[in-house]
Write a protein that holds these residues in place. Structure first.
Motif, PDB file in Angstrom:
ATOM      1  N   GLY A 238     -31.126 -89.159  41.092  1.00 21.42           N
ATOM      2  CA  GLY A 238     -31.723 -87.851  41.152  1.00 21.42           C
ATOM      3  C   GLY A 238     -31.969 -86.998  40.268  1.00 21.42           C
ATOM      4  O   GLY A 238     -32.387 -87.802  39.186  1.00 21.42           O
ATOM      5  N   ARG A 239     -32.012 -85.926  40.051  1.00 25.56           N
ATOM      6  CA  ARG A 239     -32.542 -84.961  39.090  1.00 25.56           C
ATOM      7  C   ARG A 239     -31.852 -85.077  37.684  1.00 25.56           C
ATOM      8  O   ARG A 239     -32.607 -84.912  36.681  1.00 25.56           O
ATOM      9  CB  ARG A 239     -32.826 -83.698  39.606  1.00 25.56           C
ATOM     10  N   ARG A 240     -30.626 -85.338  37.628  1.00 27.05           N
ATOM     11  CA  ARG A 240     -29.952 -85.740  36.472  1.00 27.05           C
ATOM     12  C   ARG A 240     -30.400 -86.789  35.479  1.00 27.05           C
ATOM     13  O   ARG A 240     -30.470 -86.645  34.499  1.00 27.05           O
ATOM     14  CB  ARG A 240     -28.347 -85.936  36.762  1.00 27.05           C
ATOM     15  N   ALA A 241     -30.890 -87.705  36.178  1.00 23.53           N
ATOM     16  CA  ALA A 241     -31.596 -88.907  35.325  1.00 23.53           C
ATOM     17  C   ALA A 241     -32.855 -88.502  35.115  1.00 23.53           C
ATOM     18  O   ALA A 241     -33.520 -89.241  33.970  1.00 23.53           O
ATOM     19  CB  ALA A 241     -31.485 -90.229  36.296  1.00 23.53           C
ATOM     20  N   LEU A 242     -33.464 -87.559  35.526  1.00 21.37           N
ATOM     21  CA  LEU A 242     -34.952 -87.330  35.285  1.00 21.37           C
ATOM     22  C   LEU A 242     -35.508 -86.901  33.688  1.00 21.37           C
ATOM     23  O   LEU A 242     -36.317 -87.583  33.205  1.00 21.37           O
ATOM     24  CB  LEU A 242     -35.522 -86.495  35.990  1.00 21.37           C
TER      25      LEU A 242
ATOM     26  N   VAL B 264     -44.432 -99.836  41.522  1.00 21.47           N
ATOM     27  CA  VAL B 264     -44.899 -99.741  42.671  1.00 21.47           C
ATOM     28  C   VAL B 264     -44.259 -98.300  43.170  1.00 21.47           C
ATOM     29  O   VAL B 264     -42.996 -98.312  43.043  1.00 21.47           O
ATOM     30  CB  VAL B 264     -44.262-100.763  43.564  1.00 21.47           C
ATOM     31  N   PHE B 265     -44.893 -97.471  43.530  1.00 24.33           N
ATOM     32  CA  PHE B 265     -44.246 -96.241  44.337  1.00 24.33           C
ATOM     33  C   PHE B 265     -43.470 -96.547  45.760  1.00 24.33           C
ATOM     34  O   PHE B 265     -43.862 -97.268  46.477  1.00 24.33           O
ATOM     35  CB  PHE B 265     -45.377 -95.064  44.489  1.00 24.33           C
ATOM     36  N   SER B 266     -42.459 -95.772  45.729  1.00 26.45           N
ATOM     37  CA  SER B 266     -41.631 -96.074  46.965  1.00 26.45           C
ATOM     38  C   SER B 266     -41.222 -94.674  47.565  1.00 26.45           C
ATOM     39  O   SER B 266     -41.372 -93.541  46.708  1.00 26.45           O
ATOM     40  CB  SER B 266     -40.467 -96.867  46.915  1.00 26.45           C
ATOM     41  N   ALA B 267     -40.528 -94.579  48.797  1.00 25.92           N
ATOM     42  CA  ALA B 267     -40.250 -93.318  49.338  1.00 25.92           C
ATOM     43  C   ALA B 267     -39.217 -92.645  48.557  1.00 25.92           C
ATOM     44  O   ALA B 267     -38.381 -93.634  47.909  1.00 25.92           O
ATOM     45  CB  ALA B 267     -39.835 -93.631  50.621  1.00 25.92           C
ATOM     46  N   GLY B 268     -39.094 -91.347  48.455  1.00 27.57           N
ATOM     47  CA  GLY B 268     -38.013 -90.839  47.895  1.00 27.57           C
ATOM     48  C   GLY B 268     -38.143 -90.448  46.155  1.00 27.57           C
ATOM     49  O   GLY B 268     -37.227 -90.210  45.656  1.00 27.57           O
ATOM     50  N   LEU B 269     -39.364 -90.707  46.100  1.00 27.58           N
ATOM     51  CA  LEU B 269     -39.588 -90.485  44.492  1.00 27.58           C
ATOM     52  C   LEU B 269     -40.200 -88.950  44.092  1.00 27.58           C
ATOM     53  O   LEU B 269     -40.155 -88.777  43.100  1.00 27.58           O
ATOM     54  CB  LEU B 269     -40.593 -91.519  43.759  1.00 27.58           C
ATOM     55  N   THR B 270     -40.046 -88.181  45.102  1.00 25.15           N
ATOM     56  CA  THR B 270     -40.573 -86.863  44.846  1.00 25.15           C
ATOM     57  C   THR B 270     -39.696 -85.860  43.901  1.00 25.15           C
ATOM     58  O   THR B 270     -40.408 -85.005  43.512  1.00 25.15           O
ATOM     59  CB  THR B 270     -40.770 -85.905  46.095  1.00 25.15           C
ATOM     60  N   PHE B 271     -38.593 -86.464  43.524  1.00 22.40           N
ATOM     61  CA  PHE B 271     -37.776 -85.759  42.556  1.00 22.40           C
ATOM     62  C   PHE B 271     -38.448 -85.892  41.283  1.00 22.40           C
ATOM     63  O   PHE B 271     -38.183 -85.001  40.312  1.00 22.40           O
ATOM     64  CB  PHE B 271     -36.409 -86.321  42.666  1.00 22.40           C
ATOM     65  N   THR B 272     -39.027 -86.842  40.926  1.00 26.07           N
ATOM     66  CA  THR B 272     -39.567 -86.978  39.724  1.00 26.07           C
ATOM     67  C   THR B 272     -41.235 -86.834  39.765  1.00 26.07           C
ATOM     68  O   THR B 272     -42.038 -87.761  39.083  1.00 26.07           O
ATOM     69  CB  THR B 272     -39.122 -88.261  38.979  1.00 26.07           C
ATOM     70  N   VAL B 273     -41.808 -85.818  40.465  1.00 23.23           N
ATOM     71  CA  VAL B 273     -43.076 -86.013  40.735  1.00 23.23           C
ATOM     72  C   VAL B 273     -43.921 -85.918  39.407  1.00 23.23           C
ATOM     73  O   VAL B 273     -45.158 -86.619  39.421  1.00 23.23           O
ATOM     74  CB  VAL B 273     -43.464 -84.526  41.659  1.00 23.23           C
ATOM     75  N   GLU B 274     -43.542 -85.194  38.586  1.00 26.39           N
ATOM     76  CA  GLU B 274     -44.422 -84.882  37.351  1.00 26.39           C
ATOM     77  C   GLU B 274     -44.448 -86.253  36.579  1.00 26.39           C
ATOM     78  O   GLU B 274     -45.558 -86.749  36.218  1.00 26.39           O
ATOM     79  CB  GLU B 274     -43.794 -83.885  36.424  1.00 26.39           C
ATOM     80  N   LEU B 275     -43.442 -86.964  36.548  1.00 31.03           N
ATOM     81  CA  LEU B 275     -43.596 -88.281  35.944  1.00 31.03           C
ATOM     82  C   LEU B 275     -44.546 -89.413  37.029  1.00 31.03           C
ATOM     83  O   LEU B 275     -45.413 -90.168  36.346  1.00 31.03           O
ATOM     84  CB  LEU B 275     -42.239 -88.992  36.062  1.00 31.03           C
ATOM     85  N   CYS B 276     -44.297 -89.326  38.306  1.00 28.70           N
ATOM     86  CA  CYS B 276     -45.092 -90.071  38.968  1.00 28.70           C
ATOM     87  C   CYS B 276     -46.568 -89.661  38.999  1.00 28.70           C
ATOM     88  O   CYS B 276     -47.482 -90.463  39.011  1.00 28.70           O
ATOM     89  CB  CYS B 276     -44.617 -89.885  40.410  1.00 28.70           C
ATOM     90  N   VAL B 277     -46.946 -88.354  38.734  1.00 31.48           N
ATOM     91  CA  VAL B 277     -48.321 -88.211  38.423  1.00 31.48           C
ATOM     92  C   VAL B 277     -48.967 -88.861  37.258  1.00 31.48           C
ATOM     93  O   VAL B 277     -49.979 -89.315  37.275  1.00 31.48           O
ATOM     94  CB  VAL B 277     -48.444 -86.540  38.320  1.00 31.48           C
ATOM     95  N   ASP B 278     -48.031 -88.930  36.177  1.00 25.67           N
ATOM     96  CA  ASP B 278     -48.664 -89.503  35.057  1.00 25.67           C
ATOM     97  C   ASP B 278     -48.634 -90.976  35.190  1.00 25.67           C
ATOM     98  O   ASP B 278     -49.546 -91.674  34.674  1.00 25.67           O
ATOM     99  CB  ASP B 278     -47.757 -89.119  33.878  1.00 25.67           C
ATOM    100  N   VAL B 279     -47.806 -91.657  35.920  1.00 23.84           N
ATOM    101  CA  VAL B 279     -47.924 -92.976  36.057  1.00 23.84           C
ATOM    102  C   VAL B 279     -49.217 -93.491  37.058  1.00 23.84           C
ATOM    103  O   VAL B 279     -49.689 -94.267  36.760  1.00 23.84           O
ATOM    104  CB  VAL B 279     -46.670 -93.529  37.157  1.00 23.84           C
ATOM    105  N   ALA B 280     -49.560 -92.544  37.817  1.00 30.43           N
ATOM    106  CA  ALA B 280     -50.491 -92.704  38.782  1.00 30.43           C
ATOM    107  C   ALA B 280     -51.827 -92.344  38.119  1.00 30.43           C
ATOM    108  O   ALA B 280     -52.885 -93.265  38.096  1.00 30.43           O
ATOM    109  CB  ALA B 280     -50.544 -91.575  40.225  1.00 30.43           C
ATOM    110  N   ARG B 281     -51.829 -91.470  37.019  1.00 30.13           N
ATOM    111  CA  ARG B 281     -52.915 -91.452  36.144  1.00 30.13           C
ATOM    112  C   ARG B 281     -53.213 -92.740  35.218  1.00 30.13           C
ATOM    113  O   ARG B 281     -54.593 -92.971  35.091  1.00 30.13           O
ATOM    114  CB  ARG B 281     -52.751 -90.308  35.088  1.00 30.13           C
TER     115      ARG B 281
END
Length: 416
Positions: free
Chosen positions: A107-111, A134-151
């Protein structure tokens, strides 16, 4: 590193027991990693998945230490922080998927640690690391990081000019941009969604077997944006998009019914929802036809897999009951039957399997109460009050309850 991690009691899944922090253990970690060999210790701890899991578990539960913000990680930051971030950064190209998956569990503590170590990499290094993720379900806690990964995935795909990869990266980017919820991100998401649909439409025309499912998913993502916008000026585009998605899923179901029948049902409900907003008789009748088909599909699926589709079945019954009730046509006579079935179906849903079961039950009770309250029989109107009271009582226990205005109105009338 393993010795210091051992200061924190952990379960077999790598979680640190939250009520047993060891402040002396934390101090030892800071002192050991603050020495000259700190970065080497962290590097050694990153050489296999199990160790990575334990290290992240420890970091995410440390009470004394404040995780760094990636933007303020300068040479003035404590040596032990820089050692950990640098070590995690070196792990991204090799164990990036494990880091992402473990972050989802913790969760968010690791973010903060994941984000700081990700941005510690150069743009080129992030591109290479992102290509393996590879994106998987439940990654919305780290959305900013996932945005950059997608970019980074998009940037890499554009360099290689691989249109399929570009569309996939755009599709992933749309989802996480929408999660940011700010106006600028939403505008970018809309542009990305339209581009993904355009690319996949061309790919599907050339190789339908390979790309029609992807086109359908991109249309669904575009629909999600259009629905959330609620812009009347986009209503025509929304309907066209919904119709196209239904058409594609019908085609896919003829070839792979097991894989795509649930998707067809969902797309039918989406189309019906938007047709019902048109308010003309023809559109409302068409909406009822699609909701009936939606119900038939979920009735079939729930007969085959009760645990997998009971919630969808209950929702389908409630949607049809409400629309039939509002139609004022022949179907209005069936509304009460559908509503009773919806409540019964919702009661059968397991709380442990479906956290939003209460929402479904409250909605079904609210619909049934509203329909009963319009009946001429006094016994049925009394029954409406009972269901309305149950809907309100359940909603009061919920953190984010659904709208129960119809039930509250019924109770207010009865009390008067």
């Amino acid at each position: 590193a393993e010795v210091t991690a051992g200061f924190f009691p952990s379960t077999s899944k790598g979680y640190v027991l939250p009520l047993q922090p060891d402040l002396l253990g934390e101090l030892l970690i800071e002192r050991q990693l603050g020495k000259e060999r700190g970065r080497q210790i962290v590097r050694l701890a990153m050489d296999d998945t199990e160790r990575i899991q334990r290290v992240l578990a420890v970091l995410s539960h440390m009470k004394c230490a404040h995780a760094p913000d990636f933007q303020s990680l300068t040479s003035d930051a404590p040596q032990w922080q820089r050692a950990i971030v640098a070590g995690l950064a070196e792990a991204w190209p090799i164990h990036g998927q494990e880091l992402l998956n473990m972050g989802r569990l913790l969760g968010r503590r690791a973010l903060p640690w994941l984000r700081a170590s990700w941005y510690f990499l150069t743009t080129e290094q992030r591109e290479l690391a992102a290509a393996k993720l590879v994106f998987s379900a439940g990654l919305t806690f780290t959305v900013e990081l996932c945005v950059d990964v997608a970019r980074m995935k998009l940037r890499r795909a554009e360099i290689t000019n691989n249109m399929a990869d570009i569309a996939t990266a755009l599709h992933d980017l749309v989802f996480y941009l929408c999660e940011l919820r700010d106006p600028a991100s939403r505008r970018e998401a809309f542009a990305c969604a339209k581009e993904a649909v355009s690319i996949r439409r061309k790919l599907a025309a050339e190789k339908p077997a390979a790309y029609l499912p992807e086109l359908a998913r991109s249309l669904t993502a575009l629909l999600k944006y259009l629905i959330e916008q609620g812009d009347a000026a986009l209503r025509g585009e929304t309907l066209a998009c919904a119709r196209e998605a239904v058409g594609i899923y019908r085609r896919l179901v003829t070839e792979q019914p097991v894989a795509f029948l649930p998707d067809l049902a969902v797309s039918l409900h989406t189309l019906a929802t938007h047709l019902s907003k048109e308010e003309d008789t023809a559109s409302l009748n068409s909406a009822l036809v699609f909701l009936k088909e939606n119900l038939r599909i979920f009735r079939k699926l729930v007969a085959e897999q009760p645990d997998g589709y009971q919630l969808n079945y209950a929702k389908a019954l409630n949607n049809l009951a409400f629309s039939a009730f509002k139609s004022n046509g022949e179907e209005a006579n069936m509304a009460l039957k559908y509503a009773r079935e919806a409540v019964n179906a919702a009661r059968k849903v397991s709380d442990s399997q479906y956290p939003d079961r209460s929402i479904c039950l409250v909605n079904a009770l609210d619909t049934l109460a509203e329909i009963l309250s319009e009946q001429s029989d006094e016994v049925l109107r009394k029954e409406a009050s009972d269901h309305a009271q149950e809907a309100v009582n359940i909603s009061l226990e919920m953190e984010n309850p659904p709208n129960v205005d119809a039930s509250r109105k019924i109770l207010n009338v009865r009390s008067d």
